[in-house]
Design a protein around this motif. Structure first.
Motif, PDB file in Angstrom:
ATOM      1  N   TYR A   1       8.000 -15.667  31.487  1.00  0.00           N
ATOM      2  CA  TYR A   1       9.201 -16.422  31.857  1.00  0.00           C
ATOM      3  C   TYR A   1      10.179 -16.475  30.694  1.00  0.00           C
ATOM      4  N   ALA A   2      11.474 -16.393  30.994  1.00  0.00           N
ATOM      5  CA  ALA A   2      12.507 -16.547  29.959  1.00  0.00           C
ATOM      6  C   ALA A   2      12.561 -18.016  29.548  1.00  0.00           C
ATOM      7  N   GLN A   3      13.236 -18.275  28.430  1.00  0.00           N
ATOM      8  CA  GLN A   3      13.310 -19.668  27.940  1.00  0.00           C
ATOM      9  C   GLN A   3      13.941 -20.600  28.957  1.00  0.00           C
TER      10      GLN A   3
ATOM     11  N   ALA B   1      11.786 -16.269  35.977  1.00  0.00           N
ATOM     12  CA  ALA B   1      10.615 -15.385  35.968  1.00  0.00           C
ATOM     13  C   ALA B   1      11.060 -13.962  35.656  1.00  0.00           C
ATOM     14  N   LEU B   2      10.464 -13.353  34.636  1.00  0.00           N
ATOM     15  CA  LEU B   2      10.795 -11.960  34.303  1.00  0.00           C
ATOM     16  C   LEU B   2       9.671 -11.022  34.733  1.00  0.00           C
ATOM     17  N   LEU B   3       8.470 -11.572  34.923  1.00  0.00           N
ATOM     18  CA  LEU B   3       7.330 -10.766  35.379  1.00  0.00           C
ATOM     19  C   LEU B   3       6.366 -11.683  36.118  1.00  0.00           C
TER      20      LEU B   3
ATOM     21  N   GLY C   1      11.074   1.887  38.015  1.00  0.00           N
ATOM     22  CA  GLY C   1      11.680   0.835  38.833  1.00  0.00           C
ATOM     23  C   GLY C   1      13.159   0.744  38.499  1.00  0.00           C
ATOM     24  N   PRO C   2      13.933   0.073  39.325  1.00  0.00           N
ATOM     25  CA  PRO C   2      15.365  -0.027  39.075  1.00  0.00           C
ATOM     26  C   PRO C   2      15.673  -0.824  37.802  1.00  0.00           C
ATOM     27  N   ASN C   3      16.898  -0.734  37.325  1.00  0.00           N
ATOM     28  CA  ASN C   3      17.327  -1.505  36.154  1.00  0.00           C
ATOM     29  C   ASN C   3      17.027  -2.985  36.380  1.00  0.00           C
ATOM     30  N   GLY C   4      16.492  -3.612  35.355  1.00  0.00           N
ATOM     31  CA  GLY C   4      16.244  -5.053  35.426  1.00  0.00           C
ATOM     32  C   GLY C   4      14.983  -5.427  36.174  1.00  0.00           C
ATOM     33  N   ALA C   5      14.169  -4.445  36.587  1.00  0.00           N
ATOM     34  CA  ALA C   5      12.964  -4.739  37.380  1.00  0.00           C
ATOM     35  C   ALA C   5      11.895  -5.457  36.556  1.00  0.00           C
ATOM     36  N   GLY C   6      11.893  -5.229  35.230  1.00  0.00           N
ATOM     37  CA  GLY C   6      10.876  -5.862  34.383  1.00  0.00           C
ATOM     38  C   GLY C   6       9.994  -4.855  33.653  1.00  0.00           C
ATOM     39  N   LYS C   7      10.411  -3.597  33.617  1.00  0.00           N
ATOM     40  CA  LYS C   7       9.585  -2.530  33.026  1.00  0.00           C
ATOM     41  C   LYS C   7       9.382  -2.748  31.515  1.00  0.00           C
ATOM     42  N   THR C   8      10.485  -3.017  30.807  1.00  0.00           N
ATOM     43  CA  THR C   8      10.369  -3.214  29.354  1.00  0.00           C
ATOM     44  C   THR C   8       9.592  -4.484  29.065  1.00  0.00           C
ATOM     45  N   THR C   9       9.809  -5.517  29.868  1.00  0.00           N
ATOM     46  CA  THR C   9       9.045  -6.760  29.706  1.00  0.00           C
ATOM     47  C   THR C   9       7.554  -6.450  29.834  1.00  0.00           C
ATOM     48  N   LEU C  10       7.173  -5.668  30.829  1.00  0.00           N
ATOM     49  CA  LEU C  10       5.757  -5.316  31.024  1.00  0.00           C
ATOM     50  C   LEU C  10       5.234  -4.510  29.836  1.00  0.00           C
TER      51      LEU C  10
ATOM     52  N   VAL D   1       9.588   5.554  32.715  1.00  0.00           N
ATOM     53  CA  VAL D   1      10.256   6.800  33.097  1.00  0.00           C
ATOM     54  C   VAL D   1      11.346   6.476  34.111  1.00  0.00           C
ATOM     55  N   HIS D   2      12.571   6.866  33.801  1.00  0.00           N
ATOM     56  CA  HIS D   2      13.643   6.645  34.774  1.00  0.00           C
ATOM     57  C   HIS D   2      13.772   7.807  35.746  1.00  0.00           C
ATOM     58  N   ASP D   3      13.423   9.000  35.227  1.00  0.00           N
ATOM     59  CA  ASP D   3      13.603  10.196  36.040  1.00  0.00           C
ATOM     60  C   ASP D   3      12.342  10.407  36.893  1.00  0.00           C
TER      61      ASP D   3
END
Ligand SMILES: Nc1ncnc2c1ncn2[C@@H]1O[C@H](COP(=O)(O)OP(=O)(O)OP(=O)(O)O)[C@@H](O)[C@H]1O
Length: 267
Positions: free
Chosen positions: A15-17, A21-23, A40-49, A195-197
């Protein structure tokens, strides 16, 4: 005998501050040697994961274990000997010569080999990543694609058993993309990469985690998960495949559209 899962994520939440919910509800496991693509699309939570899996972000809820040991119980030293990460925010280190930059990856394993063996390994990695000819150039003098390869080379120099890559082929031309992903796939270690592609996934990944709006929309072997139905549901585009020289080449049906049209389409 069924192999023990090497990387396990159980009930991950983040969760963000401000409480957003981010994941949410992310659980999966893969065996040693799996190549897991997160898409997943932009903002889906991939980097957070990815950040939670590699320990860059502290886990508050749920657990990540590597080779049956919880990430929470591993010391920084143990993590550095096991995990290498190539993120989107690599430090420039522009004044370093490329070979010295890549050698930074060997710091956690310095005591494992003689300096001659480290030097030999460094040459091998420069060769594998196609960087030998520019080993004495300063990092700042490299092109975007060469720098990206240097970041991956630095991670390989760490000799990790688990490699995390955030969009490893960003900045790479099509030929370099294929070479870099072939190299990663042939390492024999467990790899988790954003992977975006999507069209690269069937060729180079064994497993895929599809994400949308903080949750997994699919997880499993690529052929089971990367289906036209799931891709449409997750990304809102059609996933096509064309036979070519005995293989099936995937493609995405991307059309001219605008963000505002997309928003209306999703409402
Ligand atoms: N520290 C934070 N505080 C608040 N919101 C955040 C924070 N970090 C990320 N977010 C939001 O969480 C969502 C998921 O971000 P994340 O970077 O994980 O997405 P992503 O799937 O990697 O996206 P992209 O494909 O655009 O890189 C985004 O909407 C982002 O704005």
């Amino acid at each position: 005998m069924t192999p023990t899962p090497f990387l396990k994520a159980r009930d991950l939440e983040f969760y963000a501050q401000n409480g957003d919910a981010l994941l949410q509800g992310v659980s999966f496991e893969v065996n040693e040697g799996a190549i897991l693509a997160i898409a997943g699309p932009n903002g889906a939570g991939k980097t957070t994961l990815l950040n939670l899996l590699c320990g860059a972000e502290a886990l508050a809820l749920g657990d990540v274990s590597i080779n049956e040991r919880s990430l929470k119980d591993l010391s920084a030293k143990e993590r550095a000997r096991m995990i290498a990460v190539v993120s989107q925010q690599e430090l420039p280190d522009g004044r370093l010569a490329l070979r010295d930059y890549i050698a930074l990856g060997q710091i956690p394993i310095r005591a494992d080999r003689s300096s001659e063996d480290h030097a030999r390994e460094l040459s091998r990695i420069l060769d594998l990543t196609g960087l030998s000819a520019m080993a004495d150039k300063r990092k700042a003098q490299l092109s975007g694609g060469e720098r990206q390869r240097a970041h991956i080379a630095r991670a390989l120099a760490q000799n990790p058993s688990l490699l995390f890559l955030d969009e490893p082929t960003n900045h790479l031309d099509p030929d370099a993309k294929g070479r870099m992903l072939s190299l990663v796939a042939e390492l024999g270690i467990t790899v988790v990469m954003i992977v975006h592609d999507l069209v690269m996934i069937p060729e180079f990944a064994t497993h895929v985690a599809l994400m949308k709006s903080t949750r997994l929309t699919g997880f499993g072997p690529v052929a089971d998960v990367l289906t036209p139905e799931r891709v449409r549901e997750t990304f809102g585009v059609d996933y096509l495949s064309f036979p070519h020289e005995g293989r099936v080449i995937p493609a995405l049906d991307i059309r001219r559209t605008t963000f505002s049209t997309q928003m209306k389409g999703h409402s």
